[in-house]
Design an enzyme around this catalytic site. Structure first.
Site, PDB file in Angstrom:
ATOM      1  N   ASP A  17      -4.870  30.050  18.449  1.00  0.00           N
ATOM      2  CA  ASP A  17      -3.776  30.862  17.902  1.00  0.00           C
ATOM      3  C   ASP A  17      -3.911  31.109  16.399  1.00  0.00           C
ATOM      4  O   ASP A  17      -2.928  31.187  15.678  1.00  0.00           O
ATOM      5  CB  ASP A  17      -2.410  30.213  18.206  1.00  0.00           C
ATOM      6  CG  ASP A  17      -2.292  29.887  19.681  1.00  0.00           C
ATOM      7  OD1 ASP A  17      -2.593  30.784  20.477  1.00  0.00           O
ATOM      8  OD2 ASP A  17      -1.944  28.747  20.022  1.00  0.00           O
ATOM      9  N   GLY A  21      -7.505  37.591  17.539  1.00  0.00           N
ATOM     10  CA  GLY A  21      -7.329  38.912  18.153  1.00  0.00           C
ATOM     11  C   GLY A  21      -7.166  39.993  17.102  1.00  0.00           C
ATOM     12  O   GLY A  21      -7.703  41.088  17.219  1.00  0.00           O
ATOM     13  N   ASN A  44      -6.701  30.485  29.821  1.00  0.00           N
ATOM     14  CA  ASN A  44      -5.822  29.630  29.010  1.00  0.00           C
ATOM     15  C   ASN A  44      -5.643  30.236  27.624  1.00  0.00           C
ATOM     16  O   ASN A  44      -4.745  29.856  26.885  1.00  0.00           O
ATOM     17  CB  ASN A  44      -6.351  28.189  28.935  1.00  0.00           C
ATOM     18  CG  ASN A  44      -7.809  28.113  28.543  1.00  0.00           C
ATOM     19  OD1 ASN A  44      -8.512  29.118  28.517  1.00  0.00           O
ATOM     20  ND2 ASN A  44      -8.276  26.922  28.237  1.00  0.00           N
ATOM     21  N   HIS A  47      -4.456  36.184  23.496  1.00  0.00           N
ATOM     22  CA  HIS A  47      -4.749  36.903  22.261  1.00  0.00           C
ATOM     23  C   HIS A  47      -3.841  38.117  22.150  1.00  0.00           C
ATOM     24  O   HIS A  47      -3.727  38.889  23.092  1.00  0.00           O
ATOM     25  CB  HIS A  47      -6.214  37.361  22.244  1.00  0.00           C
ATOM     26  CG  HIS A  47      -7.179  36.214  22.217  1.00  0.00           C
ATOM     27  ND1 HIS A  47      -8.425  36.262  22.790  1.00  0.00           N
ATOM     28  CD2 HIS A  47      -7.065  34.983  21.688  1.00  0.00           C
ATOM     29  CE1 HIS A  47      -9.034  35.093  22.603  1.00  0.00           C
ATOM     30  NE2 HIS A  47      -8.230  34.304  21.941  1.00  0.00           N
ATOM     31  N   THR A  48      -3.191  38.253  21.010  1.00  0.00           N
ATOM     32  CA  THR A  48      -2.303  39.395  20.809  1.00  0.00           C
ATOM     33  C   THR A  48      -3.007  40.410  19.919  1.00  0.00           C
ATOM     34  O   THR A  48      -3.524  40.060  18.859  1.00  0.00           O
ATOM     35  CB  THR A  48      -0.983  38.936  20.146  1.00  0.00           C
ATOM     36  OG1 THR A  48      -0.444  37.887  20.947  1.00  0.00           O
ATOM     37  CG2 THR A  48       0.012  40.082  20.053  1.00  0.00           C
ATOM     38  N   ARG A 141     -20.533  21.322  41.196  1.00  0.00           N
ATOM     39  CA  ARG A 141     -21.284  22.365  41.916  1.00  0.00           C
ATOM     40  C   ARG A 141     -20.735  22.668  43.299  1.00  0.00           C
ATOM     41  O   ARG A 141     -21.469  22.855  44.271  1.00  0.00           O
ATOM     42  CB  ARG A 141     -22.780  22.039  41.954  1.00  0.00           C
ATOM     43  CG  ARG A 141     -23.417  22.482  40.646  1.00  0.00           C
ATOM     44  CD  ARG A 141     -24.468  21.583  40.124  1.00  0.00           C
ATOM     45  NE  ARG A 141     -23.906  20.316  39.669  1.00  0.00           N
ATOM     46  CZ  ARG A 141     -24.628  19.298  39.268  1.00  0.00           C
ATOM     47  NH1 ARG A 141     -25.929  19.370  39.284  1.00  0.00           N
ATOM     48  NH2 ARG A 141     -24.050  18.197  38.848  1.00  0.00           N
ATOM     49  N   GLY A 255       4.745  30.095  26.352  1.00  0.00           N
ATOM     50  CA  GLY A 255       6.086  30.269  25.786  1.00  0.00           C
ATOM     51  C   GLY A 255       6.596  29.051  25.026  1.00  0.00           C
ATOM     52  O   GLY A 255       7.725  29.039  24.550  1.00  0.00           O
TER      53      GLY A 255
HETATM   54  P1  IMP Z   1      -6.159  23.619  28.690  1.00  0.00           P
HETATM   55  O1  IMP Z   1      -7.174  24.344  27.889  1.00  0.00           O
HETATM   56  O2  IMP Z   1      -5.180  24.528  29.386  1.00  0.00           O
HETATM   57  O3  IMP Z   1      -6.775  22.606  29.602  1.00  0.00           O
HETATM   58  O4  IMP Z   1      -5.247  22.774  27.671  1.00  0.00           O
HETATM   59  C1  IMP Z   1      -5.785  21.722  26.854  1.00  0.00           C
HETATM   60  C2  IMP Z   1      -5.153  21.743  25.458  1.00  0.00           C
HETATM   61  O5  IMP Z   1      -5.597  22.910  24.763  1.00  0.00           O
HETATM   62  C3  IMP Z   1      -3.622  21.805  25.459  1.00  0.00           C
HETATM   63  O6  IMP Z   1      -3.163  21.108  24.308  1.00  0.00           O
HETATM   64  C4  IMP Z   1      -3.351  23.311  25.288  1.00  0.00           C
HETATM   65  O7  IMP Z   1      -2.081  23.550  24.723  1.00  0.00           O
HETATM   66  C5  IMP Z   1      -4.475  23.703  24.352  1.00  0.00           C
HETATM   67  N1  IMP Z   1      -4.885  25.118  24.477  1.00  0.00           N
HETATM   68  C6  IMP Z   1      -5.656  25.674  25.434  1.00  0.00           C
HETATM   69  N2  IMP Z   1      -5.849  26.984  25.206  1.00  0.00           N
HETATM   70  C7  IMP Z   1      -5.198  27.268  24.070  1.00  0.00           C
HETATM   71  C8  IMP Z   1      -5.046  28.470  23.291  1.00  0.00           C
HETATM   72  O8  IMP Z   1      -5.579  29.539  23.593  1.00  0.00           O
HETATM   73  N3  IMP Z   1      -4.278  28.348  22.168  1.00  0.00           N
HETATM   74  C9  IMP Z   1      -3.724  27.176  21.793  1.00  0.00           C
HETATM   75  N4  IMP Z   1      -3.852  26.031  22.474  1.00  0.00           N
HETATM   76  C10 IMP Z   1      -4.579  26.080  23.606  1.00  0.00           C
HETATM   77 MG    MG Z   2      -3.370  32.352  21.460  1.00  0.00          MG
END
Ligand code: IMP
Ligand code: MG
Length: 342
Positions: A17, A21, A44, A47-48, A141, A255
């Site tokens: 964050d 982006g 996961n 990007h805005t 795998r 959120g």
């Molecule tokens: P996961 O990647 O969903 O397995 O989460 C593992 C850790 O990484 C957690 O603390 C999430 O909040 C953080 N995390 C994963 N992806 C992002 C992202 O794009 N931005 C911020 N934190 C992220």
């Molecule tokens: Mg983000």
């Protein structure tokens, strides 16, 4: 007309964050890359991208989608959620300029269910998007790959081959990272990390581009630190103080209110080293210095804001080349590298 070429790797310097982006969409519009290819974990990411009156929230596609001449690719290391990806292709009307490597692994329903239960939710505070369990199946795998998924059949390609031949032709390729380097499975605060290495080297490996091909490593920081989920955050502010400073943000995938702290030189220096950064992008300067809002000329920034930038530059011995001063892709200052003060 672009004068930049070669392989530019753009990664987050902190806990995700950072505003990658925004910086990437600016580069896409201004430098007209032939290809933008995403590495990183999977959906996961959030990007805005704000471009004129359009705000896009992307979880799978490269942020360079804002340039309709750029070919978009997902590297073999990326986990693909076919539903999320196809929805973004439709929403952005990017059609067949989007390619997915045949070897990308697929996120299935069962992975999402597992991610939303047990220690991943309770202890790590994951995003619940299925990425950890899907990577786990991949390592065992037993996971499915993109080449086995009918929904993706029109989009399959050999992404590493495409990227390398574009580089042979001296074109500009943007390699887009996700998350932030300090969430790396190897280099972050285990177990409060994501399920892969997300430093510049890891991102290049996802895409299939070797270290000798990289021209620039642009590490993006925000003007303050934020973290979602669990794990240490030095100098963390109480939520009321975060709101008082106007630094409150909510996760674009989950959120959740992001935890916040002032910019941390020590963490940033570790990240610069880990990534062998050649330049820095610094976003949200206008959130810390409201008078910087919308400024597009470095000399017009308030003196305090310039001092803040120059101190970061001298602490990190790396030029701050891109500075974000507002949400629009055009709210950006691009400094000449010669102007560095360190
Ligand atoms: P996961 O990647 O969903 O397995 O989460 C593992 C850790 O990484 C957690 O603390 C999430 O909040 C953080 N995390 C994963 N992806 C992002 C992202 O794009 N931005 C911020 N934190 C992220
Ligand atoms: Mg983000």
């Amino acid at each position: 007309m672009t004068n930049k070429s070669g392989c530019w790797v753009i990664v987050g310097g902190a806990f995700g964050d950072e505003g990658k982006g925004k910086i990437i969409s600016h580069l896409a519009m201004k430098e007209n890359p032939a290809i933008a290819v995403r590495g990183g974990v999977g959906p996961n990411a959030g990007h805005t991208v704000v471009c004129g009156d359009r705000t896009l929230k992307l979880r799978m596609l490269p942020c360079a989608v804002v340039n309709e001449n750029t070919r978009l690719m997902l590297g073999a290391g990326v986990l693909v959620d076919p539903e999320v990806s196809l929805k973004e292709v439709t929403e952005t009307e990017s059609g067949l300029r989007t390619k997915v490597d045949r070897n990308c692994a697929i996120i299935e329903k069962k992975h999402i269910e597992l991610d939303r239960a047990g220690h991943l939710k309770e202890i790590v505070g994951t995003t619940g998007t299925g990425t950890g369990p899907a990577n786990s199946d991949r390592i065992l795998r037993i996971g499915k790959l993109a080449r086995d998924d009918e929904r993706l059949s029109d989009y399959l390609d050999n992404v590493s081959a495409r990227v390398n031949s574009s580089l042979d032709e001296k074109q500009l390729v943007l390699v887009e990272g996700t998350q932030g380097s300090l969430l790396s499975l190897y280099h972050g605060d285990y177990p409060y990390v994501t399920s892969k290495d997300v430093s510049a080297s890891g991102i290049c490996s996802d895409v299939g581009v070797g270290p000798k091909r990289v021209s620039e490593v642009l590490v993006v920081f925000k003007s303050y630190m934020t973290r979602v989920g669990s794990g240490p955050l030095e100098g963390e502010l109480p939520p009321e103080e975060t709101v008082k400073r106007g630094w409150q943000e909510y996760g674009s995938v989950t959120g959740r209110l992001r935890r916040a702290a002032p910019f941390n030189n020590k963490l940033a220096r570790d990240s610069i080293t880990l990534n062998s950064a050649t330049m820095i992008g610094l976003t949200k300067l206008d959130t810390v210095f409201p008078d910087a809002g919308g400024v597009r000329d470095y000399e017009k920034l308030p003196a305090k804001a310039r001092k803040f930038v120059e101190e970061i530059e001298s602490e990190l011995s790396t030029p701050v080349v891109y500075i974000g001063t507002g949400p629009d892709a055009l709210d950006i200052i691009e400094r000449k590298v010669e102007s560095r003060s360190w």
